[in-house]
Scaffold this motif. Structure first.
Motif, mmCIF file in Angstrom:
data_model
loop_
_atom_site.group_PDB
_atom_site.id
_atom_site.type_symbol
_atom_site.label_atom_id
_atom_site.label_comp_id
_atom_site.label_asym_id
_atom_site.label_seq_id
_atom_site.Cartn_x
_atom_site.Cartn_y
_atom_site.Cartn_z
ATOM 1 N N PHE A 1 7.816 25.995 46.763
ATOM 2 C CA PHE A 1 8.691 24.958 46.300
ATOM 3 C C PHE A 1 9.996 25.657 45.590
ATOM 4 C CE2 PHE A 1 4.429 22.817 45.584
ATOM 5 C CZ PHE A 1 4.598 21.766 46.483
ATOM 6 N N THR B 1 19.154 25.299 47.962
ATOM 7 C CA THR B 1 20.017 24.085 47.611
ATOM 8 C C THR B 1 20.820 24.384 46.146
ATOM 9 O OG1 THR B 1 18.315 22.777 46.771
ATOM 10 C CG2 THR B 1 19.141 22.512 49.041
ATOM 11 N N LYS C 1 12.417 26.309 48.471
ATOM 12 C CA LYS C 1 13.182 24.995 49.000
ATOM 13 C C LYS C 1 14.419 24.862 47.805
ATOM 14 C CE LYS C 1 11.019 21.829 51.541
ATOM 15 N NZ LYS C 1 10.128 20.348 51.391
ATOM 16 N N ARG C 2 14.083 24.735 46.823
ATOM 17 C CA ARG C 2 15.035 24.462 45.679
ATOM 18 C C ARG C 2 16.174 25.429 45.641
ATOM 19 N NH1 ARG C 2 15.424 22.168 39.971
ATOM 20 N NH2 ARG C 2 17.143 23.523 39.125
#
Ligand SMILES: C[S@@+](CC[C@H](N)C(=O)[O-])C[C@H]1O[C@@H](n2cnc3c(N)ncnc32)[C@H](O)[C@@H]1O
Length: 241
Positions: A3, A10, A6-7
């Protein structure tokens, strides 16, 4: 961590505060003014406390060798994060000036704290922005940081993977590289910069000479990665030519 990854792509921080904690860890444990000890302490944190997306110690040796080979006076870095690679380059080139472009203000603040503790703030400047922001950052480099024709001895590209090739194009369009300048690109395999790799392969022997270094993703020895070290041979300024 998945997770977090992914963060990361961005928000450019994992999201659990590990980057800010790194700065505290360094200030508490590394000897002030001792850049080598700061590098060692960041690596220790990356291995034992929380994974970080620094270039790391294994790929860092490839970076160190390129910096020494470039005999660098001025280095441009794209992607500061917590300042680890900027610090490594400052140590590998003890008289060089390093200008590092970072998109995220919070990362720039963490990096400044670490670089100040290491004692290299006089030679490493972090500019918050992106090369592709429409001109503001390019103007700042020209007007305030001495970027002129042929002035950049080395560039280290380590930011958003889809910006590698467009930002190389901007560097070429501005004429900042000279014959023999080196451009080093991290993470060409993971997360991957396929357009950049294809471009360097296509231009091999014409405008660039590239060595692809097989190595591993930072702070582990299982997942493979590639670092590209490319020597600029001159020729057309634009990457699309
Ligand atoms: C992989 S990290 C850099 C690691 C650093 N070079 C090191 O080895 O210590 C990528 C960094 O690039 C920044 N970034 C992302 N897109 C950017 C852009 N277009 N221009 C400049 N920095 C960017 C992110 O905020 C993040 O801090």
């Amino acid at each position: 961590m998945m997770f977090g990854m992914k963060r990361l792509m961005t928000e450019w921080q994992v999201g659990d505060g590990r980057e800010a904690r790194l700065a505290d860890y360094v200030v508490e444990r590394a000897r002030r003014g001792n850049a080598a000890d700061v590098i060692r302490t960041i690596d220790e944190y990356g291995y034992n406390e929380s994974f970080l997306i620094n270039v790391g110690d294994e790929k860092g040796l490839i970076l160190d060798a390129a910096v020494a080979r470039a005999n660098a006076g001025l280095i441009l870095e794209l992607g500061t994060y917590c300042g680890y690679s900027a610090l490594r380059m400052a140590v590998a080139a003890p008289t060089a000036r390093i200008v590092s472009i970072e998109f995220k203000q919070a990362n720039a603040q963490i990096a400044r704290r670490i670089l100040e503790h290491a004692g290299v703030s006089d030679r490493v400047t972090i500019v918050v922005g992106t090369l592709g922001d429409g001109g503001a950052t390019v103007q700042a480099l020209r007007n305030s940081h001495g970027f002129e024709t042929g002035s950049v001895d080395m560039a280290f590209i380590d930011h958003a993977k889809d910006a590698y090739l467009p930002d190389l194009q901007l560097i070429l369009d501005n004429g900042w590289l000279r014959h023999g300048s080196l451009v080093v690109a991290d993470n060409v395999k993971v997360p991957g910069a396929p357009e950049y790799q294809a471009y360097m392969r296509e231009k091999e022997g014409k405008f660039w000479h590239t060595v692809e270094h097989e190595t591993h993703v930072e702070y582990q020895s299982v997942i493979k990665d590639l670092v590209l070290v490319s020597e600029y041979l001159g020729g057309p300024r634009t990457a699309s030519n």
